[in-house]
Design a protein around this motif. Structure first.
Motif, PDB file in Angstrom:
ATOM      1  N   MET A  31       0.981  -1.462  -0.206  1.00 29.43           N
ATOM      2  CA  MET A  31       0.099   0.046  -0.359  1.00 29.43           C
ATOM      3  C   MET A  31       0.342   1.353   0.016  1.00 29.43           C
ATOM      4  N   GLU A  32       0.712   1.839  -0.997  1.00 33.89           N
ATOM      5  CA  GLU A  32       1.930   3.780  -1.314  1.00 33.89           C
ATOM      6  C   GLU A  32       1.526   4.330   0.279  1.00 33.89           C
ATOM      7  N   VAL A  33       0.326   4.050   0.461  1.00 34.15           N
ATOM      8  CA  VAL A  33      -0.379   4.325   2.084  1.00 34.15           C
ATOM      9  C   VAL A  33      -0.516   3.685   3.168  1.00 34.15           C
ATOM     10  N   THR A  34       0.677   4.168   4.652  1.00 30.36           N
ATOM     11  CA  THR A  34       0.779   2.897   5.287  1.00 30.36           C
ATOM     12  C   THR A  34       0.551   3.626   6.263  1.00 30.36           C
ATOM     13  N   GLU A  35      -0.181   4.460   6.704  1.00 33.17           N
ATOM     14  CA  GLU A  35      -0.885   5.061   7.851  1.00 33.17           C
ATOM     15  C   GLU A  35      -2.652   3.850   7.957  1.00 33.17           C
ATOM     16  N   LYS A  36      -2.723   3.427   9.198  1.00 28.85           N
ATOM     17  CA  LYS A  36      -4.069   3.033   9.157  1.00 28.85           C
ATOM     18  C   LYS A  36      -4.938   4.290   9.576  1.00 28.85           C
ATOM     19  N   THR A  37      -4.908   5.078  10.438  1.00 29.50           N
ATOM     20  CA  THR A  37      -5.159   6.076  10.513  1.00 29.50           C
ATOM     21  C   THR A  37      -4.483   7.387  10.169  1.00 29.50           C
ATOM     22  N   LEU A  38      -5.850   8.502   9.883  1.00 31.24           N
ATOM     23  CA  LEU A  38      -4.589   9.482   9.653  1.00 31.24           C
ATOM     24  C   LEU A  38      -6.119  10.859   9.413  1.00 31.24           C
ATOM     25  N   THR A  39      -5.652  11.898   8.976  1.00 27.99           N
ATOM     26  CA  THR A  39      -6.997  13.064   8.809  1.00 27.99           C
ATOM     27  C   THR A  39      -6.816  13.458   7.272  1.00 27.99           C
ATOM     28  N   VAL A  40      -7.395  14.140   7.316  1.00 25.65           N
ATOM     29  CA  VAL A  40      -7.664  14.518   5.500  1.00 25.65           C
ATOM     30  C   VAL A  40      -8.574  15.470   5.824  1.00 25.65           C
ATOM     31  N   ALA A  41      -8.379  17.365   5.488  1.00 24.56           N
ATOM     32  CA  ALA A  41      -9.117  18.113   5.276  1.00 24.56           C
ATOM     33  C   ALA A  41     -10.318  18.766   4.594  1.00 24.56           C
ATOM     34  N   VAL A  42     -11.666  18.803   4.778  1.00 24.75           N
ATOM     35  CA  VAL A  42     -12.833  19.112   3.494  1.00 24.75           C
ATOM     36  C   VAL A  42     -12.579  19.468   2.233  1.00 24.75           C
ATOM     37  N   ASN A  43     -12.744  19.104   0.932  1.00 27.06           N
ATOM     38  CA  ASN A  43     -12.584  19.425  -0.083  1.00 27.06           C
ATOM     39  C   ASN A  43     -11.129  19.087  -0.631  1.00 27.06           C
ATOM     40  N   ALA A  44     -10.184  18.727   0.708  1.00 23.65           N
ATOM     41  CA  ALA A  44      -8.802  18.550  -0.216  1.00 23.65           C
ATOM     42  C   ALA A  44      -8.777  16.942  -0.378  1.00 23.65           C
TER      43      ALA A  44
END
Length: 374
Positions: A31-44
């Motif tokens: 998996m290219e993204v290995t973090e299983k818990t993450l934060t993403v901003a609205v509309n990002a």
């Protein structure tokens, strides 16, 4: 002789099978993204992808909260609404399967107050009063007057009868801190002859980040919220009389009545700036009448939690505004919700009462203040 010939053939078959199985092992996936818990901003945008070793072919599937969103080797997540999301990748073929789960938090956008932030209203988004004696008067019942609430607490606007409302906001998000967070100015009277015109306060967060009050609303539950005399999900429809006469209404409780025109034919009480010039419907929580016509006409305040109410519970006599705690927020089903911040405030008239010669009970608002900014 046959037995001796069969034995080598059997050994060759076993060796061939083992070699074939080794070549068909389930591919190594990364998996290219290995973090299983993450934060993403609205509309990002956040791209997720899987790398499959040796160019093998798999059946790919990405699900977002149990809904299939892609069958490719990658998926770009672009949330349009704050909340918690579960994204799952599954890859499979005839040899086996693989899955990877992400927990994604999309926080509510927050506009932090700056050094020059005002504690008063910075923008009035919408003003739609119900019919009433002050409606269509330029100095107290017009959209232009509603805009004058920006920046202070010296102007006043009427919301008309039950359901009439105003929506406004500040130049920052209002934070839910210890104690009262919001103050709203009205013009009730107290003493021996109290006259309150209670309004309910609702709040909303800018969950979609578009700067508009089009997200879910939460009621700040006051002292009457859980009482049997309070009617939830109340609806009332007013009909435009197309003239300076009484405005008729019907509600979803099987009742009907009139907003009495006491202007002696001076004007129509139905808001001339409403989009629908035939009928208009309002919904909300209906508070019980506190009207008394024995001697002087009075309309008693509730203990706490309502605007334009000379309440003892939040010390209106000294503060000259009603106080509100964002921790009182409940959703449409009456369940308590935790809001760290809010961006929009809605106030509406919460009684459907004819006060005789004084006309209908109609909440007045003179402004609002963020109590966390001194």
């Amino acid at each position: 002789m046959k037995k001796y010939l069969l034995l080598p053939l059997l050994l060759l078959t076993l060796l061939f099978s083992c070699s074939k199985d080794e070549k068909e092992l389930f591919p190594d996936l990364r998996m290219e993204v290995t973090e299983k818990t993450l934060t993403v901003a609205v509309n990002a945008e956040k791209k997720f992808a899987v790398n499959i070793a040796d160019g093998r072919t798999l059946t790919n599937e990405w699900t977002l909260d149990n809904v299939v969103v892609s069958k490719e080797t990658s998926y770009t997540f672009k949330p349009t609404l704050a909340g918690d999301y579960t994204l799952v990748y599954k890859g499979s073929n005839h040899l086996g399967n693989f899955s990877y789960t992400y927990q994604i938090n999309v926080p509510v956008p927050v506009t932090e107050p700056g050094a020059n932030s005002s504690k008063y209203i910075s923008k009035v988004f919408e003003y739609l009063p119900a019919p009433g004696q002050h409606i269509n008067q330029p100095t107290v019942g017009s959209p232009e007057q509603a805009q004058k609430l920006v920046g202070g607490n010296t102007n006043s606007v009427s919301l008309g009868g039950f359901g009439g409302y105003i929506i406004f906001g500040f130049d920052h998000s209002v934070k839910n801190q210890e104690g009262y967070d919001l103050g709203i100015y009205g013009n009730p009277s107290g003493g021996s002859f109290p006259f309150a015109e209670p309004g309910i306060v609702m709040v909303s967060q800018d969950k979609n980040g578009n700067g508009l009050p089009d997200d879910e609303w939460y009621e700040l539950a006051g002292s009457e919220y859980s009482k049997a005399t309070t009617i939830k999900n109340y609806e009332i429809t007013y009909t435009n009389p197309k003239g300076a006469t009484n405005v008729t209404w019907t509600d979803n409780q099987g009742k009907s009545g009139e907003v009495i025109n006491i202007s002696r034919g001076a004007r129509n009480y139905y808001p001339a700036f409403a989009a629908n010039q035939d009928k208009i419907t309002f919904k909300g929580t209906l508070l019980p009448s506190t009207l008394s016509t024995s001697g002087f006409v009075t309309n008693a305040p509730f203990e706490w939690g309502y605007t334009d109410s000379f309440s003892t519970g939040d010390d209106y006599a000294n503060k000259q505004y009603n106080s509100f705690d964002l921790s009182w927020a409940v959703d449409k089903d009456g369940k308590k919700v935790t809001l760290k911040t809010v961006d929009f405030i809605k106030v509406y008239t919460a009684q459907n009462v004819n006060a005789g010669i004084l006309g209908e009970i109609s909440t007045d608002i003179k402004g609002a203040v963020d109590l966390n900014i001194k």
